[in-house]
Enzyme design. Sequence first.
Site, PDB file in Angstrom:
ATOM      1  N   ASP A 189      32.874  60.857  45.205  1.00  0.00           N
ATOM      2  CA  ASP A 189      31.792  59.931  44.962  1.00  0.00           C
ATOM      3  C   ASP A 189      31.673  58.775  45.717  1.00  0.00           C
ATOM      4  O   ASP A 189      31.017  58.024  45.674  1.00  0.00           O
ATOM      5  CB  ASP A 189      31.823  59.667  43.419  1.00  0.00           C
ATOM      6  CG  ASP A 189      33.167  58.942  42.968  1.00  0.00           C
ATOM      7  OD1 ASP A 189      34.107  59.319  43.410  1.00  0.00           O
ATOM      8  OD2 ASP A 189      33.107  57.721  42.111  1.00  0.00           O
ATOM      9  N   ASP A 203      38.191  52.015  43.636  1.00  0.00           N
ATOM     10  CA  ASP A 203      38.752  52.085  42.053  1.00  0.00           C
ATOM     11  C   ASP A 203      40.143  51.676  42.234  1.00  0.00           C
ATOM     12  O   ASP A 203      40.656  51.997  42.962  1.00  0.00           O
ATOM     13  CB  ASP A 203      38.569  53.870  42.167  1.00  0.00           C
ATOM     14  CG  ASP A 203      37.238  54.253  41.825  1.00  0.00           C
ATOM     15  OD1 ASP A 203      36.287  53.553  42.175  1.00  0.00           O
ATOM     16  OD2 ASP A 203      37.046  55.269  41.633  1.00  0.00           O
TER      17      ASP A 203
END
Length: 306
Positions: free
Chosen positions: A67, A211
């Site tokens: 992603d 992340d």
Amino acid sequence: MKIICLGTSAGLPTKERNTQTTILSLNPLYNEYWMFDCGEAAQHQILHTSIKLGRLTHIFISHLHGDHIFGLPGVLTSRSFQGGQDKKLTLYGPTGLKQFVDTVLTISCSHLNYPLEIIEIDHGDEFVINDIEITVGALKHGIPSFGYRIVMPDTAGNLIKEKLIAEGIAPGPVYKEFKLHEQVTLNGKIYNTKDFKTAGKKGKKLVFFGDTMPCENEVSLAENADVVVHECTYLDGDVELSHKYCHSHIDDVLSLVSSGSVKKLIINHVSNRYTTKDINRLLAEINTKTECEVFIADDFYEYDIE
């Protein structure tokens, strides 16, 4: 300058949100764009904006989950036909990024008409681009993940021409000397040029996180930042569950910006389980818990950096 959020969803796209892509527009300081992560269909999101791929000069990848990188092949190849010819593009990211890009371009028989440099990064790496300082910090995720701290150059104050004229210094090339230097010697007299300028501005500090769950390196990256762009997959619920999947809970992010004296927090990488109604409600709650200005970005959200 401005930050433009082209994709703000975590993991999967939704009807309202694309996957992770963020743009830093350096106008008017520099006539170029920097991209942070490049999620699926990033180039399609760009079509809804005034961004020109030919002016995209640097791409910074936080980590190699899909992603965050599945939009790269399209952006790299389309740039050849959208003003990028012969204009170098530099790509930064974790070990494995070069293999990914080389493999995709080779298998698809894609040929770029511009120089592409791929720099694989590590914790503590530092770069200087157009007097802009970039520091790389390792984060804590399921695979190697990094954040980027961007420090813009200080800007000098403007000349106060009335003061120069009052001092008997007529307009001319010497004004450039007063603008560029701390001292100027003229007709045997030494002038401290700060006496003839408005106050300069400190360069803005911007931090783009990949992340991560809470970790020590986050703190040093975020310290005294003007703007932090941070993932928050879990806007509520169980803190331990967020850490189990190596992501951040809202309590983690608020603690970070509080301890780091961050001025503005832009939250992205939002789970698809949250509706627009949920986000509006949660944002109202979040803003009662911190003095930092907080916004949960949706796609095409723009923030002007003054």
